[in-house]
Every structure is written in structure tokens, then in C-alpha cells.
Design a protein around this motif. Structure first.
Motif, PDB file in Angstrom:
ATOM      1  N   ALA A  74       0.879  -1.251   0.119  1.00 25.60           N
ATOM      2  CA  ALA A  74      -0.006   0.156   0.160  1.00 25.60           C
ATOM      3  C   ALA A  74       0.904   1.327   0.065  1.00 25.60           C
ATOM      4  N   ASN A  75       1.893   1.290   0.774  1.00 24.84           N
ATOM      5  CA  ASN A  75       2.876   2.473   0.541  1.00 24.84           C
ATOM      6  C   ASN A  75       4.249   2.329  -0.243  1.00 24.84           C
ATOM      7  N   SER A  76       3.761   1.805  -1.448  1.00 20.12           N
ATOM      8  CA  SER A  76       4.825   1.481  -2.417  1.00 20.12           C
ATOM      9  C   SER A  76       5.893   2.447  -2.805  1.00 20.12           C
ATOM     10  N   VAL A  77       7.035   2.268  -2.534  1.00 23.04           N
ATOM     11  CA  VAL A  77       8.093   3.149  -2.772  1.00 23.04           C
ATOM     12  C   VAL A  77       8.305   3.105  -4.487  1.00 23.04           C
ATOM     13  N   VAL A  78       8.050   1.967  -5.023  1.00 25.12           N
ATOM     14  CA  VAL A  78       7.994   1.762  -6.621  1.00 25.12           C
ATOM     15  C   VAL A  78       7.171   2.894  -7.099  1.00 25.12           C
ATOM     16  N   ALA A  79       5.928   2.838  -6.588  1.00 28.12           N
ATOM     17  CA  ALA A  79       4.824   3.900  -7.168  1.00 28.12           C
ATOM     18  C   ALA A  79       5.057   5.125  -6.867  1.00 28.12           C
ATOM     19  N   ALA A  80       5.769   5.433  -5.681  1.00 25.24           N
ATOM     20  CA  ALA A  80       6.298   6.688  -5.227  1.00 25.24           C
ATOM     21  C   ALA A  80       7.097   7.402  -6.309  1.00 25.24           C
ATOM     22  N   LYS A  81       8.039   6.591  -6.507  1.00 26.93           N
ATOM     23  CA  LYS A  81       9.190   6.936  -7.330  1.00 26.93           C
ATOM     24  C   LYS A  81       8.781   7.369  -8.811  1.00 26.93           C
ATOM     25  N   LEU A  82       7.729   6.404  -9.139  1.00 22.29           N
ATOM     26  CA  LEU A  82       6.918   6.772 -10.431  1.00 22.29           C
ATOM     27  C   LEU A  82       5.919   7.738 -10.557  1.00 22.29           C
ATOM     28  N   GLY A  83       5.820   8.299  -9.479  1.00 23.97           N
ATOM     29  CA  GLY A  83       4.978   9.679  -9.350  1.00 23.97           C
ATOM     30  C   GLY A  83       3.363   9.147  -9.013  1.00 23.97           C
ATOM     31  N   VAL A  84       3.131   8.066  -8.550  1.00 25.07           N
ATOM     32  CA  VAL A  84       1.797   7.665  -8.279  1.00 25.07           C
ATOM     33  C   VAL A  84       1.448   7.125  -7.190  1.00 25.07           C
ATOM     34  N   GLY A  85       2.412   7.563  -6.171  1.00 30.19           N
ATOM     35  CA  GLY A  85       2.221   6.941  -4.808  1.00 30.19           C
ATOM     36  C   GLY A  85       1.324   7.302  -3.999  1.00 30.19           C
ATOM     37  N   LYS A  86       0.670   8.568  -3.884  1.00 35.27           N
ATOM     38  CA  LYS A  86      -0.091   9.406  -3.217  1.00 35.27           C
ATOM     39  C   LYS A  86      -1.673   8.775  -3.627  1.00 35.27           C
ATOM     40  N   ASN A  87      -2.306   8.233  -2.485  1.00 31.27           N
ATOM     41  CA  ASN A  87      -3.587   7.833  -2.531  1.00 31.27           C
ATOM     42  C   ASN A  87      -4.549   8.797  -2.190  1.00 31.27           C
ATOM     43  N   ASP A  88      -5.702   8.704  -3.049  1.00 36.60           N
ATOM     44  CA  ASP A  88      -7.037   9.721  -2.866  1.00 36.60           C
ATOM     45  C   ASP A  88      -7.593   9.126  -1.666  1.00 36.60           C
ATOM     46  N   PRO A  89      -7.833   9.957  -0.518  1.00 39.70           N
ATOM     47  CA  PRO A  89      -8.612   9.642   0.714  1.00 39.70           C
ATOM     48  C   PRO A  89      -9.918   9.019   0.351  1.00 39.70           C
ATOM     49  N   ALA A  90     -10.798   9.491  -0.767  1.00 38.47           N
ATOM     50  CA  ALA A  90     -11.964   8.977  -1.359  1.00 38.47           C
ATOM     51  C   ALA A  90     -11.711   7.728  -1.739  1.00 38.47           C
ATOM     52  N   HIS A  91     -10.386   7.296  -1.975  1.00 39.34           N
ATOM     53  CA  HIS A  91     -10.283   5.780  -2.573  1.00 39.34           C
ATOM     54  C   HIS A  91      -9.276   4.982  -1.756  1.00 39.34           C
ATOM     55  N   GLU A  92      -9.454   5.080  -0.578  1.00 40.97           N
ATOM     56  CA  GLU A  92      -8.889   4.606   0.289  1.00 40.97           C
ATOM     57  C   GLU A  92      -9.332   4.203   1.628  1.00 40.97           C
ATOM     58  N   ILE A  93      -9.154   3.090   2.275  1.00 34.71           N
ATOM     59  CA  ILE A  93      -9.783   2.486   3.683  1.00 34.71           C
ATOM     60  C   ILE A  93      -8.974   2.415   4.715  1.00 34.71           C
TER      61      ILE A  93
END
Length: 259
Positions: A14-33
């Protein structure tokens, strides 16, 4: 240390370092539990069924009891992060209060104990598949929780994570053999993945939104209490034995109203 590969597959949660490095790591609070869970022993009235309870104090979230081996259970609460922030709910306090004071559960938990005590109640975030997160890049793919593939209604993610891993491995292997790890080539992964799970995730998101409407939720539960047919349909959808799309079909709603 630095490691390099022809294709990097982000399977780091869920807290993916890879996703963050690719610029998509921030989760939208409306689409996160946001969820809390603990392992209990000694709960009364345990059966082999998964229990989902819609309790007023945490609506539109829910309280769960998932039976495990040897009489233990995974017990927890979850809410969409956006609702959690707006309502200012203390989930830890709410969870403990439900087990100790709620009339449906206080007797069942009277002799129960948390393995490791209350300090063992753990919290985490679940990025859910209620939106289509970008998951393919030049030389990289995201799978599982890193790709936000958790079911928005049940919070289950193992099935989608497994399928995404198998699909990513297949696409990546062929792309490497072809000598082409471009974003355009790796889009095949997204196409195959979303064709398989996209409709199911969309339906689950609609079901999650149903949980915001207490009157509608109560109507379905009351009808199910009186009708074995409605009970079978609803339980079958939760177990994926019946397509969940049927649950938002107008004919099913008519069936519920006429039951």
C-alpha cells in the motif's frame, strides 16, 4: 545499494516505494480505506461464517469478525479515509467500545481477549480499486496493493493481487524476450488486468456507496431476514458465487421490494 533490471515490478504494498518513485504513490482519501484489526480468542457464538456488521458508530464503515483456526478470529473495523477524516472517528476507541458495550457483541466478547493486548491492535491503509490507477510505465509495472486493486466493498485483495502478479510476469517475460519494455508495450498488462477485474471493482464500488444509505441497507437486511431466497442471493454475491452486478440490477431491487 543499487539494483537494476530490465523491468521493475512494484509488489511492495500500500505504501509502495516503487509507485512513489513513478509519481503515483499518493492515495486519494476518497479511494482508500483506513482499517484496524486484532486477533481475538474466546469470542462466543463463533461459527465458520465471515461476519460483516454495519454499526451506527462507524457507518458508512463496518465491523468484522473473520473466524480463524483453533477458535481465534480476526476482528476489526474499517472506513473510507475521506469519511474517517470528516467524521473524526477514533477507530481504535470505536472498535473497543463495540466489543465491550454494543448490545449485539458485549456478551460474545465478555470472555474474549486480544492476543498481545490492546497494544496489538494494528492499523493500516488499503488503497482500493474504486478508481483506475496507472500501473504501467517505461520499464515498470505495479501489482497488488501497489496498484490499488483491493476490493472497495469487502477489503479483500489477495485474489486480485495474485491475478495481477501472474499477468505482470507473463507480459514482462514476453516484453523482455522482444527487447521492448516501453510503456506502450507494457500497456498490455493494464488491458488484460482491467478486462478481468475492472467490472467487478466498479460494481463493488457501487456496493460500497450503498453502505452510505442506512435506510436502503436496513431494507435489504430486513427483507433478507424474512426471505431465504434473498438471503441466498446476497450471501452468494458476497462469496462471488453470484455476480455482484446482479445486486445493483433494477430487477433485483424490484425483487427485494416485492419480497
Amino acid at each position: 545499494e543499487e539494483y537494476r533490471g530490465k523491468i521493475i515490478i512494484g509488489a511492495d504494498g500500500a505504501n509502495s516505494v516503487v509507485a512513489a518513485k513513478l509519481g503515483v504513490g499518493k492515495n486519494d482519501p476518497a479511494h482508500e480505506i483506513i482499517a484496524l484489526r486484532a486477533y481475538y480468542t474466546g469470542i462466543g457464538g463463533m461459527k465458520n461464517n465471515i461476519e460483516l456488521h454495519f454499526v451506527d458508530s462507524i457507518l458508512p464503515g463496518y465491523f468484522w469478525i473473520f473466524p480463524l483456526e483453533n477458535g481465534a478470529a480476526n476482528v476489526g473495523v474499517g472506513m473510507v479515509t475521506d469519511d474517517f477524516k470528516k467524521k473524526g472517528v477514533d477507530l481504535r476507541k470505536a472498535m473497543i467500545d463495540i466489543t465491550k458495550n454494543h448490545p449485539l457483541f458485549k456478551e460474545r466478547f465478555a470472555n474474549a481477549s486480544i492476543e498481545g493486548g490492546e497494544a496489538a491492535i494494528k492499523g493500516w491503509t488499503l488503497p482500493v480499486g474504486s478508481f483506475h490507477r496507472k500501473n504501467h510505465f517505461n520499464g515498470a509495472l505495479l501489482i497488488g496493493d501497489a496498484a490499488s486493486l483491493i476490493d472497495p466493498f469487502t477489503g479483500e485483495g489477495i485474489g486480485n493481487a495474485s491475478f495481477s502478479g501472474i499477468t505482470a510476469a507473463d507480459v514482462a517475460a514476453r516484453a523482455i524476450d522482444e527487447g521492448n519494455a516501453s510503456e506502450e508495450r507494457l500497456k498490455e498488462y493494464d488491458t488484460v488486468l482491467w478486462k478481468e477485474i475492472g467490472a467487478e471493482l466498479g460494481t463493488s464500488y457501487n456496493l460500497q456507496k450503498w453502505g452510505r444509505h442506512k435506510m436502503l441497507l436496513n431494507l435489504i437486511i430486513k427483507k433478507a431476514k424474512r426471505s431465504q431466497k434473498i438471503r441466498d442471493v446476497v450471501s452468494g454475491m458476497l462469496a462471488n458465487e453470484i455476480p455482484r452486478g446482479d445486486l445493483i440490477n433494477p430487477m433485483f431491487l424490484l425483487q427485494v421490494l416485492m419480497a
